[in-house]
Motif scaffolding. Structure first.
Motif, PDB file in Angstrom:
ATOM      1  N   LEU A   1       8.463  -4.367  -4.968  1.00 36.32           N
ATOM      2  CA  LEU A   1       8.991  -3.395  -5.845  1.00 36.32           C
ATOM      3  C   LEU A   1       8.826  -3.528  -7.263  1.00 36.32           C
ATOM      4  CD1 LEU A   1      12.333  -2.652  -3.761  1.00 36.32           C
ATOM      5  CD2 LEU A   1      10.478  -0.964  -4.228  1.00 36.32           C
ATOM      6  N   VAL A   2       9.372  -4.961  -7.691  1.00 37.92           N
ATOM      7  CA  VAL A   2       9.153  -5.013  -9.047  1.00 37.92           C
ATOM      8  C   VAL A   2       7.802  -5.020  -9.747  1.00 37.92           C
ATOM      9  CG1 VAL A   2       9.528  -6.901 -10.691  1.00 37.92           C
ATOM     10  CG2 VAL A   2      11.089  -6.891  -8.775  1.00 37.92           C
ATOM     11  N   ARG A   3       6.773  -5.446  -9.005  1.00 40.72           N
ATOM     12  CA  ARG A   3       5.316  -4.964  -9.497  1.00 40.72           C
ATOM     13  C   ARG A   3       5.066  -3.777  -9.712  1.00 40.72           C
ATOM     14  NH1 ARG A   3       2.696  -6.993  -5.336  1.00 40.72           N
ATOM     15  NH2 ARG A   3       3.485  -9.010  -5.525  1.00 40.72           N
ATOM     16  N   GLU A   4       5.713  -2.794  -8.527  1.00 41.05           N
ATOM     17  CA  GLU A   4       5.042  -1.313  -8.682  1.00 41.05           C
ATOM     18  C   GLU A   4       5.854  -0.587  -9.844  1.00 41.05           C
ATOM     19  OE1 GLU A   4       2.404   0.707  -8.005  1.00 41.05           O
ATOM     20  OE2 GLU A   4       2.359  -0.539  -6.469  1.00 41.05           O
ATOM     21  N   PHE A   5       7.443  -1.082  -9.782  1.00 40.77           N
ATOM     22  CA  PHE A   5       8.118  -0.142 -10.739  1.00 40.77           C
ATOM     23  C   PHE A   5       9.019  -1.288 -11.645  1.00 40.77           C
ATOM     24  CE2 PHE A   5       8.365   2.097  -6.478  1.00 40.77           C
ATOM     25  CZ  PHE A   5       7.706   3.216  -6.845  1.00 40.77           C
ATOM     26  N   PRO A   6       8.175  -1.822 -12.620  1.00 38.58           N
ATOM     27  CA  PRO A   6       8.738  -3.012 -13.579  1.00 38.58           C
ATOM     28  C   PRO A   6       9.875  -2.180 -14.328  1.00 38.58           C
ATOM     29  CG  PRO A   6       6.503  -2.301 -14.255  1.00 38.58           C
ATOM     30  CD  PRO A   6       6.761  -1.321 -12.983  1.00 38.58           C
TER      31      PRO A   6
ATOM     32  N   ASN B   1       0.801  -0.996   0.128  1.00 41.86           N
ATOM     33  CA  ASN B   1       0.080  -0.059  -0.080  1.00 41.86           C
ATOM     34  C   ASN B   1       0.779   1.370   0.122  1.00 41.86           C
ATOM     35  OD1 ASN B   1      -2.639  -1.386   0.109  1.00 41.86           O
ATOM     36  ND2 ASN B   1      -2.822  -1.345   2.338  1.00 41.86           N
ATOM     37  N   PHE B   2       1.973   1.140   0.913  1.00 37.93           N
ATOM     38  CA  PHE B   2       2.836   2.462   0.826  1.00 37.93           C
ATOM     39  C   PHE B   2       3.344   2.526  -0.474  1.00 37.93           C
ATOM     40  CE2 PHE B   2       6.338   5.219   1.790  1.00 37.93           C
ATOM     41  CZ  PHE B   2       6.080   5.731   3.022  1.00 37.93           C
ATOM     42  N   LEU B   3       3.981   1.631  -1.393  1.00 33.06           N
ATOM     43  CA  LEU B   3       4.375   1.847  -2.752  1.00 33.06           C
ATOM     44  C   LEU B   3       3.464   2.643  -3.564  1.00 33.06           C
ATOM     45  CD1 LEU B   3       6.630  -1.043  -3.537  1.00 33.06           C
ATOM     46  CD2 LEU B   3       7.379   0.861  -2.698  1.00 33.06           C
ATOM     47  N   ALA B   4       2.208   1.898  -3.602  1.00 30.15           N
ATOM     48  CA  ALA B   4       0.949   2.396  -4.459  1.00 30.15           C
ATOM     49  C   ALA B   4       0.732   3.824  -3.935  1.00 30.15           C
ATOM     50  CB  ALA B   4      -0.232   1.563  -4.259  1.00 30.15           C
ATOM     51  N   GLU B   5       0.431   4.117  -2.783  1.00 26.00           N
ATOM     52  CA  GLU B   5       0.152   5.564  -2.177  1.00 26.00           C
ATOM     53  C   GLU B   5       1.157   6.640  -2.509  1.00 26.00           C
ATOM     54  OE1 GLU B   5      -1.272   5.683   1.722  1.00 26.00           O
ATOM     55  OE2 GLU B   5      -2.849   4.618   1.448  1.00 26.00           O
ATOM     56  N   ASN B   6       2.608   6.019  -2.474  1.00 30.73           N
ATOM     57  CA  ASN B   6       3.782   7.046  -2.716  1.00 30.73           C
ATOM     58  C   ASN B   6       4.418   6.880  -4.065  1.00 30.73           C
ATOM     59  OD1 ASN B   6       3.894   8.446   0.054  1.00 30.73           O
ATOM     60  ND2 ASN B   6       3.522   6.530   0.645  1.00 30.73           N
ATOM     61  N   LYS B   7       3.834   6.371  -4.950  1.00 30.20           N
ATOM     62  CA  LYS B   7       4.430   6.114  -6.270  1.00 30.20           C
ATOM     63  C   LYS B   7       5.255   7.174  -6.785  1.00 30.20           C
ATOM     64  CE  LYS B   7       3.727   3.182 -10.304  1.00 30.20           C
ATOM     65  NZ  LYS B   7       2.913   2.163 -11.010  1.00 30.20           N
ATOM     66  N   GLU B   8       4.470   8.377  -6.903  1.00 26.70           N
ATOM     67  CA  GLU B   8       5.168   9.327  -7.594  1.00 26.70           C
ATOM     68  C   GLU B   8       6.618   9.986  -6.916  1.00 26.70           C
ATOM     69  OE1 GLU B   8       2.758  12.389  -8.712  1.00 26.70           O
ATOM     70  OE2 GLU B   8       1.452  11.214  -9.888  1.00 26.70           O
ATOM     71  N   SER B   9       6.522   9.545  -5.685  1.00 28.36           N
ATOM     72  CA  SER B   9       7.725  10.060  -4.725  1.00 28.36           C
ATOM     73  C   SER B   9       8.672   9.209  -4.820  1.00 28.36           C
ATOM     74  CB  SER B   9       7.229  10.286  -3.204  1.00 28.36           C
ATOM     75  OG  SER B   9       6.073  11.278  -3.133  1.00 28.36           O
ATOM     76  N   LEU B  10       8.441   7.992  -5.134  1.00 27.57           N
ATOM     77  CA  LEU B  10       9.303   6.732  -4.987  1.00 27.57           C
ATOM     78  C   LEU B  10       9.737   6.250  -6.349  1.00 27.57           C
ATOM     79  CD1 LEU B  10       7.783   4.600  -2.305  1.00 27.57           C
ATOM     80  CD2 LEU B  10       9.635   6.375  -1.949  1.00 27.57           C
ATOM     81  N   ALA B  11       9.069   6.886  -7.181  1.00 24.59           N
ATOM     82  CA  ALA B  11       9.759   6.566  -8.787  1.00 24.59           C
ATOM     83  C   ALA B  11      11.217   6.682  -9.281  1.00 24.59           C
ATOM     84  CB  ALA B  11       8.683   7.104  -9.849  1.00 24.59           C
ATOM     85  N   ALA B  12      11.732   5.791  -9.568  1.00 26.94           N
ATOM     86  CA  ALA B  12      13.302   5.890 -10.043  1.00 26.94           C
ATOM     87  C   ALA B  12      13.485   4.893 -11.121  1.00 26.94           C
ATOM     88  CB  ALA B  12      14.083   5.553  -8.758  1.00 26.94           C
ATOM     89  N   ASP B  13      14.989   5.205 -11.618  1.00 26.22           N
ATOM     90  CA  ASP B  13      15.308   4.428 -13.008  1.00 26.22           C
ATOM     91  C   ASP B  13      16.257   3.127 -12.382  1.00 26.22           C
ATOM     92  OD1 ASP B  13      14.637   6.269 -15.035  1.00 26.22           O
ATOM     93  OD2 ASP B  13      15.976   7.814 -13.738  1.00 26.22           O
ATOM     94  N   ALA B  14      16.711   3.258 -10.835  1.00 24.04           N
ATOM     95  CA  ALA B  14      17.216   2.380 -10.270  1.00 24.04           C
ATOM     96  C   ALA B  14      16.965   2.169  -8.887  1.00 24.04           C
ATOM     97  CB  ALA B  14      18.902   2.447 -10.466  1.00 24.04           C
ATOM     98  N   ILE B  15      17.053   1.060  -8.313  1.00 23.82           N
ATOM     99  CA  ILE B  15      16.754   1.175  -6.656  1.00 23.82           C
ATOM    100  C   ILE B  15      17.786   0.366  -6.079  1.00 23.82           C
ATOM    101  CG2 ILE B  15      14.982   0.305  -5.156  1.00 23.82           C
ATOM    102  CD1 ILE B  15      12.983   0.111  -7.339  1.00 23.82           C
ATOM    103  N   VAL B  16      18.356   0.896  -5.045  1.00 27.56           N
ATOM    104  CA  VAL B  16      19.572   0.190  -4.369  1.00 27.56           C
ATOM    105  C   VAL B  16      18.586   0.045  -3.024  1.00 27.56           C
ATOM    106  CG1 VAL B  16      21.626   0.434  -3.064  1.00 27.56           C
ATOM    107  CG2 VAL B  16      21.028   1.783  -5.288  1.00 27.56           C
TER     108      VAL B  16
END
Ligand SMILES: [Zn+2]
Length: 468
Positions: free
Chosen positions: A416-421, A182-197
């Protein structure tokens, strides 16, 4: 590509000096964070998790590179309960530079019994080159790696750099990441990125880094086998009708070959090179009893990282003390399987349940329920982010990184993969084989900590130049 960069050596030297000079500051901040006993389990004082979130938010604000820093929560499932407080921060990318999301978690496991610790779990103590305390490594050192790497980056590039940054410091990783999706879905724009560490894994040794490139998935379910409407006298009917235990044992024994490897058609393995690791080391690390052989086939680490496994972890049947002379009408077991990278958990479950139904003898009735599935994860190591991360590790550690698998599962990676494929996911970490995360006397190797910070600072600095 970094090989061709003429400023490469300068950059390494500048960042090395900045990281080295920043170590006392990083260790002091880590020590302050660790003193907050932020155990996320519901039986513990939740105010500590809030204090810990506030402390992390203050450290992020002090960097003066983010446009927003906030403590936030999301509902668990369909609500109304809220998850633990996470910290998010963001600065927009400029001039076409990429955006990197930095993940770690600020909550910790319960400390267990004080008497099992050599020093108090929430009083960080340096002995030799290690810092001992609950959370000193898992994962407050991950939090501080991100913060110290950004500090080093601003030393080298100033605070007006182009790289976009998003930070997500979770507050309930050790309690099942219940509000994560839910956190990812609600904050998708704040968390969107090209790479995730994701800085929450370990290293091959204190001298050799690892990039975690594969995680097994999991399949668990309850299997109930039934043969009779009710229990019957074993003397009267035994030999003429099957009790439930016999077909159950037969079907369970069909799950493995004689060497103990999985014999279920349709559960696949992943083909990949693995580092050398001997059966003797495995015997020692897992405390195998004298005379008991190890199981499986192929390279040892391929058995642990790249092949499926099936284990019976529980059984509902009369206890030995209460066993009477009856034929059991019904027996249930918990099956726990690990799924090799490259196969979907749903497909592995279907192969396994088909195998059970096809191999249970005497037409015994089979019921499968309480199914839980977690997908495995496989990094595409040819992606630009993985190539840059491996180069940064090599430069920071002076050793080639091991592309490591993990036998266990980190279920939130699938979220993470589902939200930011489209994002590339890098699983790094500050642990080493002696860290003892989740156990008494957890510790962080301070040399590994410094090298992890330098690795991430190098990675960020090089990605910062990519946009130009
Ligand atoms: Zn962790």
């Amino acid at each position: 590509m970094s090989e061709a960069d003429p400023q490469r050596d300068d950059l390494i030297t500048t960042l090395e000096e900045a990281v080295q000079a920043g170590m006392p500051h990083a260790v002091a901040d880590l020590t302050d964070l660790v003193r907050i006993p932020s155990v996320s389990w519901s039986a513990f004082d939740q105010q500590n998790v809030e204090r810990s979130a506030d402390a992390v938010a203050a450290l992020l604000r002090d960097l003066h590179v983010f446009e927003t820093v906030a403590v936030a929560r999301a509902p668990i499932g369909a609500g109304p309960d809220q998850g633990q407080p996470a910290v998010i921060a963001r600065r927009a990318a400029r001039d076409g530079a990429p955006t990197v999301l930095l993940y770690a978690h600020h909550d910790v496991q319960p400390p267990g019994k004080d008497e099992d610790w050599d020093t108090s779990p929430f009083e960080p103590t340096v002995r030799g080159d290690r810092l001992y305390a609950r959370g000193a490594a898992d994962d407050k050192a991950g939090v501080m790696t991100h913060i110290a790497a950004i500090r080093a980056l601003t030393e080298a590039a100033g605070s007006e750099f182009d790289l976009g940054l998003a930070v997500f410091i979770e507050g309930e990783e050790e309690f099942g990441s219940r509000s994560f999706a839910n956190f990812l879905a609600e904050n998708k724009e704040s968390l969107a990125a090209d790479a995730i560490v994701v800085a929450d894994s370990d290293n091959w040794s204190t001298d050799v880094p690892s990039l975690t490139v594969g995680l097994r998935g999991n399949v668990t379910f309850r299997l109930t086998v039934s043969t009779l409407e009710h229990a019957s006298h074993s003397g009267m009917y035994g030999g003429g009708v099957p009790d439930a235990m016999m077909p159950l044992v037969r079907v369970l024994s069909s799950l493995h070959d004689s060497d103990g490897s999985v014999a279920v058609k349709g559960m696949t393995s992943h083909e990949a090179e693995v580092p050398e690791f001997s059966e003797d080391e495995l015997r020692h690390d897992a405390a195998v009893l004298d005379g008991v052989s190890v199981i499986g086939r192929g390279p040892v680490l391929s058995r642990l990282w790249n092949q499926p496994t099936i284990t019976v972890t529980g059984i509902d049947a009369p206890s030995v003390a209460n066993a009477s002379n009856t034929l059991l009408p019904s027996v249930a077991v918990r099956i726990s399987a690990r799924v090799a990278p490259g196969q979907r958990a749903r497909d592995a479950f279907e192969a396994l349940s088909r195998h059970v139904r096809e191999n249970v003898p005497f037409g015994a009735h089979v019921e499968i329920d309480e199914v839980d599935l977690g997908d495995p994860f496989l990094v595409d190591t040819s992606g630009w982010a993985a190539v840059e991360a491996k180069a940064a590790m090599k430069d920071a550690w002076g050793a080639d990184p091991v592309e490591a698998g993990i036998g266990g599962s980190i279920p939130f990676i699938a979220d993470l993969v589902r939200e930011f494929p489209d994002a590339q996911i890098l699983v790094t970490g500050v642990e080493d084989p002696d860290t003892r995360a989740h156990s008494p006397n957890e510790s962080l190797h301070l040399g590994v900590f410094r090298r992890a910070i330098l690795t991430e600072a190098l990675l960020l600095a090089r990605l910062n130049r990519r946009g130009r």
